[in-house]
Motif scaffolding. Structure first.
Motif, PDB file in Angstrom:
ATOM      1  N   VAL A   1      19.274 -45.599  -9.313  1.00  0.00           N
ATOM      2  CA  VAL A   1      18.370 -44.491  -9.642  1.00  0.00           C
ATOM      3  C   VAL A   1      18.610 -44.026 -11.070  1.00  0.00           C
ATOM      4  CG1 VAL A   1      17.645 -42.165  -9.021  1.00  0.00           C
ATOM      5  CG2 VAL A   1      18.222 -43.806  -7.217  1.00  0.00           C
ATOM      6  N   ASP A   2      19.867 -43.848 -11.444  1.00  0.00           N
ATOM      7  CA  ASP A   2      20.182 -43.480 -12.832  1.00  0.00           C
ATOM      8  C   ASP A   2      19.739 -44.570 -13.793  1.00  0.00           C
ATOM      9  OD1 ASP A   2      21.172 -40.966 -12.476  1.00  0.00           O
ATOM     10  OD2 ASP A   2      23.284 -41.568 -12.426  1.00  0.00           O
ATOM     11  N   ALA A   3      19.900 -45.834 -13.382  1.00  0.00           N
ATOM     12  CA  ALA A   3      19.496 -46.944 -14.247  1.00  0.00           C
ATOM     13  C   ALA A   3      18.002 -46.899 -14.518  1.00  0.00           C
ATOM     14  CB  ALA A   3      19.883 -48.278 -13.607  1.00  0.00           C
ATOM     15  N   ALA A   4      17.214 -46.610 -13.483  1.00  0.00           N
ATOM     16  CA  ALA A   4      15.761 -46.538 -13.655  1.00  0.00           C
ATOM     17  C   ALA A   4      15.388 -45.417 -14.617  1.00  0.00           C
ATOM     18  CB  ALA A   4      15.085 -46.334 -12.303  1.00  0.00           C
ATOM     19  N   ARG A   5      16.061 -44.308 -14.510  1.00  0.00           N
ATOM     20  CA  ARG A   5      15.732 -43.158 -15.366  1.00  0.00           C
ATOM     21  C   ARG A   5      16.204 -43.383 -16.805  1.00  0.00           C
ATOM     22  NH1 ARG A   5      17.112 -38.701 -10.596  1.00  0.00           N
ATOM     23  NH2 ARG A   5      15.415 -39.440  -9.232  1.00  0.00           N
ATOM     24  N   HIS A   6      17.357 -44.009 -16.974  1.00  0.00           N
ATOM     25  CA  HIS A   6      17.807 -44.334 -18.329  1.00  0.00           C
ATOM     26  C   HIS A   6      16.924 -45.407 -18.958  1.00  0.00           C
ATOM     27  CE1 HIS A   6      21.344 -41.903 -19.096  1.00  0.00           C
ATOM     28  NE2 HIS A   6      21.765 -42.110 -17.865  1.00  0.00           N
ATOM     29  N   ASP A   7      16.426 -46.327 -18.147  1.00  0.00           N
ATOM     30  CA  ASP A   7      15.496 -47.337 -18.652  1.00  0.00           C
ATOM     31  C   ASP A   7      14.241 -46.668 -19.195  1.00  0.00           C
ATOM     32  OD1 ASP A   7      14.489 -50.350 -18.556  1.00  0.00           O
ATOM     33  OD2 ASP A   7      12.906 -49.142 -17.658  1.00  0.00           O
ATOM     34  N   ARG A   8      13.752 -45.679 -18.477  1.00  0.00           N
ATOM     35  CA  ARG A   8      12.545 -44.965 -18.931  1.00  0.00           C
ATOM     36  C   ARG A   8      12.835 -44.184 -20.210  1.00  0.00           C
ATOM     37  NH1 ARG A   8       7.399 -46.257 -17.756  1.00  0.00           N
ATOM     38  NH2 ARG A   8       6.139 -44.703 -18.817  1.00  0.00           N
ATOM     39  N   ALA A   9      14.014 -43.577 -20.294  1.00  0.00           N
ATOM     40  CA  ALA A   9      14.379 -42.844 -21.505  1.00  0.00           C
ATOM     41  C   ALA A   9      14.535 -43.790 -22.686  1.00  0.00           C
ATOM     42  CB  ALA A   9      15.671 -42.062 -21.268  1.00  0.00           C
ATOM     43  N   PHE A  10      15.051 -44.998 -22.432  1.00  0.00           N
ATOM     44  CA  PHE A  10      15.147 -46.008 -23.486  1.00  0.00           C
ATOM     45  C   PHE A  10      13.771 -46.360 -24.011  1.00  0.00           C
ATOM     46  CE2 PHE A  10      14.760 -50.677 -24.159  1.00  0.00           C
ATOM     47  CZ  PHE A  10      15.330 -50.736 -25.420  1.00  0.00           C
ATOM     48  N   LEU A  11      12.798 -46.517 -23.112  1.00  0.00           N
ATOM     49  CA  LEU A  11      11.425 -46.793 -23.553  1.00  0.00           C
ATOM     50  C   LEU A  11      10.959 -45.738 -24.547  1.00  0.00           C
ATOM     51  CD1 LEU A  11       8.555 -48.099 -23.347  1.00  0.00           C
ATOM     52  CD2 LEU A  11       8.167 -46.596 -21.394  1.00  0.00           C
ATOM     53  N   SER A  12      11.169 -44.487 -24.231  1.00  0.00           N
ATOM     54  CA  SER A  12      10.737 -43.419 -25.122  1.00  0.00           C
ATOM     55  C   SER A  12      11.440 -43.502 -26.473  1.00  0.00           C
ATOM     56  CB  SER A  12      11.012 -42.046 -24.487  1.00  0.00           C
ATOM     57  OG  SER A  12      10.213 -41.847 -23.345  1.00  0.00           O
ATOM     58  N   ARG A  13      12.755 -43.737 -26.459  1.00  0.00           N
ATOM     59  CA  ARG A  13      13.501 -43.777 -27.727  1.00  0.00           C
ATOM     60  C   ARG A  13      13.083 -44.969 -28.583  1.00  0.00           C
ATOM     61  NH1 ARG A  13      17.740 -42.938 -24.262  1.00  0.00           N
ATOM     62  NH2 ARG A  13      18.748 -44.919 -24.817  1.00  0.00           N
ATOM     63  N   VAL A  14      12.921 -46.134 -27.960  1.00  0.00           N
ATOM     64  CA  VAL A  14      12.616 -47.316 -28.761  1.00  0.00           C
ATOM     65  C   VAL A  14      11.207 -47.250 -29.323  1.00  0.00           C
ATOM     66  CG1 VAL A  14      11.783 -48.857 -26.911  1.00  0.00           C
ATOM     67  CG2 VAL A  14      12.915 -49.810 -28.909  1.00  0.00           C
ATOM     68  N   VAL A  15      10.253 -46.732 -28.548  1.00  0.00           N
ATOM     69  CA  VAL A  15       8.884 -46.604 -29.067  1.00  0.00           C
ATOM     70  C   VAL A  15       8.848 -45.568 -30.179  1.00  0.00           C
ATOM     71  CG1 VAL A  15       6.514 -45.913 -28.501  1.00  0.00           C
ATOM     72  CG2 VAL A  15       7.795 -47.412 -26.949  1.00  0.00           C
ATOM     73  N   ARG A  16       9.588 -44.485 -30.011  1.00  0.00           N
ATOM     74  CA  ARG A  16       9.657 -43.459 -31.055  1.00  0.00           C
ATOM     75  C   ARG A  16      10.243 -44.040 -32.337  1.00  0.00           C
ATOM     76  NH1 ARG A  16      12.438 -39.602 -28.250  1.00  0.00           N
ATOM     77  NH2 ARG A  16      14.418 -39.973 -29.304  1.00  0.00           N
ATOM     78  N   TYR A  17      11.292 -44.862 -32.191  1.00  0.00           N
ATOM     79  CA  TYR A  17      11.894 -45.499 -33.363  1.00  0.00           C
ATOM     80  C   TYR A  17      10.909 -46.463 -34.015  1.00  0.00           C
ATOM     81  CZ  TYR A  17      14.341 -49.033 -36.022  1.00  0.00           C
ATOM     82  OH  TYR A  17      14.695 -49.908 -37.017  1.00  0.00           O
ATOM     83  N   LEU A  18      10.276 -47.308 -33.230  1.00  0.00           N
ATOM     84  CA  LEU A  18       9.379 -48.315 -33.793  1.00  0.00           C
ATOM     85  C   LEU A  18       8.180 -47.674 -34.484  1.00  0.00           C
ATOM     86  CD1 LEU A  18       9.382 -51.044 -30.991  1.00  0.00           C
ATOM     87  CD2 LEU A  18      10.670 -51.024 -33.141  1.00  0.00           C
ATOM     88  N   ALA A  19       7.588 -46.668 -33.850  1.00  0.00           N
ATOM     89  CA  ALA A  19       6.415 -46.016 -34.440  1.00  0.00           C
ATOM     90  C   ALA A  19       6.791 -45.180 -35.651  1.00  0.00           C
ATOM     91  CB  ALA A  19       5.719 -45.148 -33.393  1.00  0.00           C
ATOM     92  N   GLY A  20       8.021 -44.689 -35.686  1.00  0.00           N
ATOM     93  CA  GLY A  20       8.448 -43.841 -36.798  1.00  0.00           C
ATOM     94  C   GLY A  20       9.147 -44.620 -37.878  1.00  0.00           C
ATOM     95  N   GLU A  21      10.437 -44.822 -37.700  1.00  0.00           N
ATOM     96  CA  GLU A  21      11.258 -45.432 -38.743  1.00  0.00           C
ATOM     97  C   GLU A  21      10.844 -46.862 -39.080  1.00  0.00           C
ATOM     98  OE1 GLU A  21      16.005 -46.385 -39.490  1.00  0.00           O
ATOM     99  OE2 GLU A  21      15.399 -44.836 -38.058  1.00  0.00           O
ATOM    100  N   ALA A  22      10.466 -47.649 -38.064  1.00  0.00           N
ATOM    101  CA  ALA A  22      10.126 -49.057 -38.311  1.00  0.00           C
ATOM    102  C   ALA A  22       8.682 -49.258 -38.756  1.00  0.00           C
ATOM    103  CB  ALA A  22      10.405 -49.883 -37.059  1.00  0.00           C
ATOM    104  N   GLY A  23       7.847 -48.247 -38.635  1.00  0.00           N
ATOM    105  CA  GLY A  23       6.484 -48.329 -39.130  1.00  0.00           C
ATOM    106  C   GLY A  23       5.549 -49.205 -38.319  1.00  0.00           C
ATOM    107  N   VAL A  24       5.856 -49.431 -37.044  1.00  0.00           N
ATOM    108  CA  VAL A  24       4.995 -50.248 -36.181  1.00  0.00           C
ATOM    109  C   VAL A  24       3.829 -49.398 -35.675  1.00  0.00           C
ATOM    110  CG1 VAL A  24       4.897 -51.567 -34.028  1.00  0.00           C
ATOM    111  CG2 VAL A  24       6.895 -51.751 -35.521  1.00  0.00           C
TER     112      VAL A  24
END
Length: 260
Positions: free
Chosen positions: A42-65
């Motif tokens: 259950v924690d793994a599923a929730r951390h996976d979802r939080a990872f999605l948010s962080r990586v998309v935020r990074y890609l759209a922001g800092e990485a310019g995707v």
């Protein structure tokens, strides 16, 4: 694609672990039985979802995707890919891909793009690379960088050769500057309990699932520039600041890499 409510389906089981409501009794039974054997899921599923948010935020922001191809998207929930991306870049373009007809129907009904951007959904198996690329090209410009998200999907491609070839073909279609993010379960932390839990779902008719070691996961990113901190637990990929220190490891591991 045919909706089958008599066997558990991965996206609906995860929906149960994420406190969603878009699943059937068979999915609830499978999710709850797995959580009895392996409560850490259950924690793994929730951390996976939080990872999605962080990586998309990074890609759209800092990485310019500005474009995203999310394969194995799962059921809509809080902070879907387009919502995170378009908060950073309102004109971001997103294509979701999933083979579950319920996921596709819900995505088309519930996932609304910003006025400036675009959001589309494709019903296809992750291995049907030609269909994915041809249909995604209607919305995405493959001559420009794309963020390819493969979160919780590669573990259902149980043949290593096929899984690696699928990722290789997808990456080959991406322009330089594109990024690939993967997330995948590993038994490295919980051993036989994890295998027992996955066998339970498969015995109930659920999709075939395989675990891979962190070293095996790194192979999916061969030939790309692996970003820090490398292949790690989803909870430890560039976590948000917390006064409680480094978050504990979870069984879902991840990695992000750039095509140079």
């Amino acid at each position: 694609m045919v909706l089958n409510t008599e066997v558990p389906q991965s996206a609906r089981v995860w929906d149960r672990w994420l406190n969603g409501k878009d699943h059937y009794p068979i999915d609830r039974r499978a999710a709850d039985r797995v959580a009895t054997i392996l409560p850490e899921i259950v924690d793994a599923a929730r951390h996976d979802r939080a990872f999605l948010s962080r990586v998309v935020r990074y890609l759209a922001g800092e990485a310019g995707v500005r474009q995203f191809l999310d394969i194995g998207a799962g059921l809509p929930t809080v902070d879907n890919t387009h919502e995170v991306a378009q908060r950073v870049v309102p004109d971001a373009r997103i294509v979701y891909v999933d083979e579950d007809p319920l996921v596709v129907a819900y995505a088309r009904a519930l996932l609304y793009s910003s006025h400036e951007g675009t959001c589309d959904t494709i019903g296809a198996d992750a291995r049907d690379v030609d269909t994915i690329l041809n249909q995604a090209a209607i919305t995405l410009d493959f001559t420009r960088p794309i963020g390819l998200l493969l979160l919780g999907i590669l573990d259902h491609l149980v043949d290593d050769t096929e899984a690696l070839a699928t990722v290789e073909r997808l990456v080959a279609a991406l322009a330089p500057g594109s990024h690939v993010a993967i997330a995948h379960p590993t038994a490295a932390l919980h051993g036989e309990r994890f295998h027992q839990a996955m066998r339970l779902v498969m015995d109930m008719g659920g999709p075939p699932t395989v675990t891979r070691t962190p070293e095996q996961l790194a192979r999916f990113l061969d030939g790309l520039e692996l970003l820090n901190p490398g292949v790690v637990s989803c909870s430890r990929w560039r976590p948000d600041h917390s006064p409680f220190g480094t978050p504990p490891e979870v069984l879902q591991f991840c990695g992000v890499a750039r095509k140079t």
